[in-house]
Scaffold this motif. Structure first.
Motif, PDB file in Angstrom:
ATOM      1  N   TRP A  99      42.484  34.659  49.839  1.00  0.00           N
ATOM      2  CA  TRP A  99      41.204  34.608  49.129  1.00  0.00           C
ATOM      3  C   TRP A  99      41.473  34.229  47.681  1.00  0.00           C
ATOM      4  CZ3 TRP A  99      42.507  38.549  52.498  1.00  0.00           C
ATOM      5  CH2 TRP A  99      41.657  38.746  53.605  1.00  0.00           C
ATOM      6  N   LEU A 100      40.522  33.570  47.082  1.00  0.00           N
ATOM      7  CA  LEU A 100      40.662  33.178  45.677  1.00  0.00           C
ATOM      8  C   LEU A 100      40.135  34.302  44.788  1.00  0.00           C
ATOM      9  CD1 LEU A 100      41.322  30.787  43.671  1.00  0.00           C
ATOM     10  CD2 LEU A 100      38.845  30.418  43.624  1.00  0.00           C
ATOM     11  N   GLY A 101      41.020  34.876  44.005  1.00  0.00           N
ATOM     12  CA  GLY A 101      40.594  35.914  43.077  1.00  0.00           C
ATOM     13  C   GLY A 101      39.999  35.338  41.801  1.00  0.00           C
ATOM     14  N   ASN A 102      40.632  34.306  41.305  1.00  0.00           N
ATOM     15  CA  ASN A 102      40.171  33.675  40.064  1.00  0.00           C
ATOM     16  C   ASN A 102      40.840  32.308  39.968  1.00  0.00           C
ATOM     17  OD1 ASN A 102      38.845  33.352  37.669  1.00  0.00           O
ATOM     18  ND2 ASN A 102      39.922  34.960  36.558  1.00  0.00           N
ATOM     19  N   LYS A 103      40.377  31.479  39.029  1.00  0.00           N
ATOM     20  CA  LYS A 103      41.021  30.175  38.833  1.00  0.00           C
ATOM     21  C   LYS A 103      40.748  29.674  37.417  1.00  0.00           C
ATOM     22  CE  LYS A 103      37.517  26.738  40.124  1.00  0.00           C
ATOM     23  NZ  LYS A 103      36.310  27.556  40.143  1.00  0.00           N
ATOM     24  N   ARG A 104      41.610  28.798  36.979  1.00  0.00           N
ATOM     25  CA  ARG A 104      41.366  28.044  35.747  1.00  0.00           C
ATOM     26  C   ARG A 104      41.923  26.648  35.972  1.00  0.00           C
ATOM     27  NH1 ARG A 104      46.124  28.187  32.519  1.00  0.00           N
ATOM     28  NH2 ARG A 104      47.654  29.710  33.292  1.00  0.00           N
ATOM     29  N   SER A 105      41.302  25.667  35.318  1.00  0.00           N
ATOM     30  CA  SER A 105      41.720  24.293  35.585  1.00  0.00           C
ATOM     31  C   SER A 105      41.442  23.401  34.385  1.00  0.00           C
ATOM     32  CB  SER A 105      40.990  23.736  36.814  1.00  0.00           C
ATOM     33  OG  SER A 105      39.585  23.719  36.586  1.00  0.00           O
ATOM     34  N   SER A 106      42.155  22.299  34.371  1.00  0.00           N
ATOM     35  CA  SER A 106      41.921  21.252  33.371  1.00  0.00           C
ATOM     36  C   SER A 106      41.673  19.962  34.148  1.00  0.00           C
ATOM     37  CB  SER A 106      43.148  21.115  32.459  1.00  0.00           C
ATOM     38  OG  SER A 106      44.265  20.668  33.218  1.00  0.00           O
ATOM     39  N   GLY A 107      41.783  18.854  33.476  1.00  0.00           N
ATOM     40  CA  GLY A 107      41.551  17.589  34.171  1.00  0.00           C
ATOM     41  C   GLY A 107      42.675  17.203  35.105  1.00  0.00           C
ATOM     42  N   LYS A 108      43.854  17.814  34.937  1.00  0.00           N
ATOM     43  CA  LYS A 108      45.008  17.368  35.705  1.00  0.00           C
ATOM     44  C   LYS A 108      45.670  18.465  36.529  1.00  0.00           C
ATOM     45  CE  LYS A 108      46.157  13.768  32.320  1.00  0.00           C
ATOM     46  NZ  LYS A 108      47.202  13.248  31.418  1.00  0.00           N
ATOM     47  N   ILE A 109      45.358  19.724  36.247  1.00  0.00           N
ATOM     48  CA  ILE A 109      46.057  20.823  36.929  1.00  0.00           C
ATOM     49  C   ILE A 109      45.100  22.005  37.114  1.00  0.00           C
ATOM     50  CG2 ILE A 109      46.953  21.842  34.790  1.00  0.00           C
ATOM     51  CD1 ILE A 109      49.585  22.399  36.341  1.00  0.00           C
ATOM     52  N   ALA A 110      45.245  22.693  38.230  1.00  0.00           N
ATOM     53  CA  ALA A 110      44.433  23.884  38.503  1.00  0.00           C
ATOM     54  C   ALA A 110      45.361  25.036  38.898  1.00  0.00           C
ATOM     55  CB  ALA A 110      43.430  23.617  39.628  1.00  0.00           C
ATOM     56  N   PHE A 111      45.046  26.221  38.392  1.00  0.00           N
ATOM     57  CA  PHE A 111      45.820  27.431  38.706  1.00  0.00           C
ATOM     58  C   PHE A 111      44.931  28.358  39.534  1.00  0.00           C
ATOM     59  CE2 PHE A 111      47.475  25.769  34.716  1.00  0.00           C
ATOM     60  CZ  PHE A 111      48.836  25.717  34.973  1.00  0.00           C
ATOM     61  N   LEU A 112      45.362  28.623  40.750  1.00  0.00           N
ATOM     62  CA  LEU A 112      44.587  29.457  41.666  1.00  0.00           C
ATOM     63  C   LEU A 112      45.258  30.818  41.804  1.00  0.00           C
ATOM     64  CD1 LEU A 112      44.057  26.854  44.560  1.00  0.00           C
ATOM     65  CD2 LEU A 112      42.711  27.143  42.455  1.00  0.00           C
ATOM     66  N   GLN A 113      44.514  31.887  41.516  1.00  0.00           N
ATOM     67  CA  GLN A 113      45.027  33.241  41.715  1.00  0.00           C
ATOM     68  C   GLN A 113      44.654  33.668  43.137  1.00  0.00           C
ATOM     69  OE1 GLN A 113      46.990  34.205  39.297  1.00  0.00           O
ATOM     70  NE2 GLN A 113      46.323  32.382  38.159  1.00  0.00           N
ATOM     71  N   LEU A 114      45.669  33.738  43.981  1.00  0.00           N
ATOM     72  CA  LEU A 114      45.454  33.961  45.404  1.00  0.00           C
ATOM     73  C   LEU A 114      45.926  35.357  45.813  1.00  0.00           C
ATOM     74  CD1 LEU A 114      46.937  30.537  46.569  1.00  0.00           C
ATOM     75  CD2 LEU A 114      44.496  31.106  46.393  1.00  0.00           C
ATOM     76  N   ARG A 115      45.225  35.910  46.788  1.00  0.00           N
ATOM     77  CA  ARG A 115      45.662  37.190  47.369  1.00  0.00           C
ATOM     78  C   ARG A 115      45.424  37.142  48.875  1.00  0.00           C
ATOM     79  NH1 ARG A 115      41.757  40.357  49.147  1.00  0.00           N
ATOM     80  NH2 ARG A 115      39.636  39.670  48.682  1.00  0.00           N
TER      81      ARG A 115
END
Length: 430
Positions: free
Chosen positions: A21-37
């Motif tokens: 499940w996706l807990g949270n995320k942050r992203s820019s135009g070139k990269i995304a960080f997915l906080q997964l659990r």
């Protein structure tokens, strides 16, 4: 290869697929960080647009909080992560999209979170507390099984009560009165006479209209009972057991303790033996500290327990309480009939009593006398008195409240966070 987050360390450099499940995320135009659990743990998934292509990248950017996904990627070691690993995402597919998830990454009031307890359990903090709770339960079974105890399950519906019926939930058992158990102790005494050393682990109920941070209406108790164990023997088992579960949590829940910001140095100091304070001395100490509200013969309240515990880095036994304020089944001190061979174990850091225990009366006539003094129906306790009629022996036991112990070890302020779905004075939902 399908795996879980907790197992990714076995697959460094390999491609794995994780359901999460996706807990949270942050992203820019070139990269995304997915906080997964995934229930077993938490990991960051890194999605690089130039490596996955625009379709997968846009899918990652569009994920909503608590959407469920299958994520495929390469496991990489990452020293910056508390977990030590991250996932370089190569592909992802949405299983179920979450819409308008109510618990957002902002401050919410306690009542709101309790109304959404079924969802609040998903948070990092609550996940950590539940993992610590699980470790305490696992270590409990290990300790008692290793030390020759037999697990016995006492009934939850009872026709009598170990400490009277004033704080029990009453129900009808067909055409009889029955109560939800406040303790399995009396039945565990019977089991100890058959099996020697026994323990139970189950729910108990107290109809106390209490709103303190230490009280629940429904909670879980670990209750050992031991034949041929006298008062001092009982204390040794308690301090060895508590020391064992502390060390088990320190060894197996390092990540969870760190996530909770727990000062583990306080837990590392806890090793048997524990200090012992006689009730007489406790009253003298409290008077010296300015507690004029308590006299010899009074039960200790939370402020009194905290004041005593503040003098010690370890849990402390308060022993030999007055006979008049304790249940009918406790063995009198052979040198003083006005006090009994009992002890409460008080946790440090203001968490209060986590264990209550005593040597039990083994003399038939004295037990009958105590039942009469407490105005308890001798017929309802006939089976219990028969334990003293057919081969009575010295025996002792105790009960540890799981939720208070979880709260203390985790460092959370209120016991409502130490049980998955708390039952409080004004809360029966969810």
């Amino acid at each position: 290869m399908k795996t879980t987050i907790s197992q990714v360390g076995q697959h460094v450099g390999q491609e794995v697929t994780i359901g999460a499940w996706l807990g949270n995320k942050r992203s820019s135009g070139k990269i995304a960080f997915l906080q997964l659990r995934d229930g077993s743990g938490f990991i960051q998934g890194v999605v690089v647009k130039s490596e996955v292509g625009d379709e997968i990248f846009q899918k990652a950017k569009g994920l909503t909080q608590e959407s469920s996904v299958y994520v495929t990627g390469i496991v990489k070691e990452d020293e910056r992560s508390p977990f030590g690993f991250e996932l370089e995402v190569q592909d992802l597919s949405v299983i179920s999209e979450s819409v308008d998830y109510p618990i957002t990454p902002k401050e919410h009031g306690t009542e709101f979170l309790m109304d959404h307890r079924h969802l609040w359990l998903r948070s990092n903090r609550q996940h950590a507390v539940m993992k610590i709770r699980n470790e305490i339960i696992r270590a409990t079974y290990e300790f008692f099984n290793t030390n020759g105890f037999v697990k016995v399950d006492p009934p939850i519906l009872t026709g009598s009560a170990p400490e009277g019926t004033s704080e029990l939930f009453h129900t009808k058992y067909f055409d009889e009165d029955a109560y939800l158990s406040q303790s399995g102790q009396l039945y565990m005494e019977a089991a100890a006479m058959a099996l020697g050393k026994v323990f139970s682990f189950g729910p108990t109920f107290r109809a106390e209209k209490s709103k303190t941070r230490r009280h629940l209406i429904e909670f879980w108790m670990i209750e050992p009972e031991m034949a041929f164990y006298e008062f001092d023997d009982n204390l040794v088992v308690q301090e060895e057991y508590v020391s064992f579960i502390i060390q088990s949590v320190l060894t197996n829940c390092k990540l969870e303790l760190t996530r909770l910001g727990r000062d583990t140095s306080k837990l590392e100091a806890i090793q048997a033996p524990f200090p012992r304070v006689h009730y007489d001395d406790a009253i003298k100490f409290l008077h010296e500290k300015g507690f004029s509200d308590i006299a010899w013969g009074d039960d200790l309240g939370a402020p009194h327990e905290t004041a005593i515990a503040e003098n010690y880095e370890k849990p402390v036994f308060i022993t030999h309480y007055p006979t008049a304020i304790k249940p009918f089944y406790m063995q009198p001190d052979p040198t003083r009939e006005d006090v009994v061979l009992c002890a409460d174990l008080i946790a440090p850091e203001g968490y209060g009593e986590i264990i209550g225990g005593s040597e039990r009366i083994n003399d038939l006539q004295l037990l009958k006398k105590r039942l009469d003094e407490h105005q308890l129906d001798p017929e309802a306790y006939k089976w219990y008195t028969e334990l003293r009629q057919y081969g009575s022996v010295p025996h002792s036991g105790f009960g540890l409240g799981l939720e208070r112990t979880v709260a203390w070890i985790s460092g959370v302020e209120h016991v409502r966070e130490s049980i998955p779905f708390p039952r409080l004075l004004n809360r029966l939902y969810p």
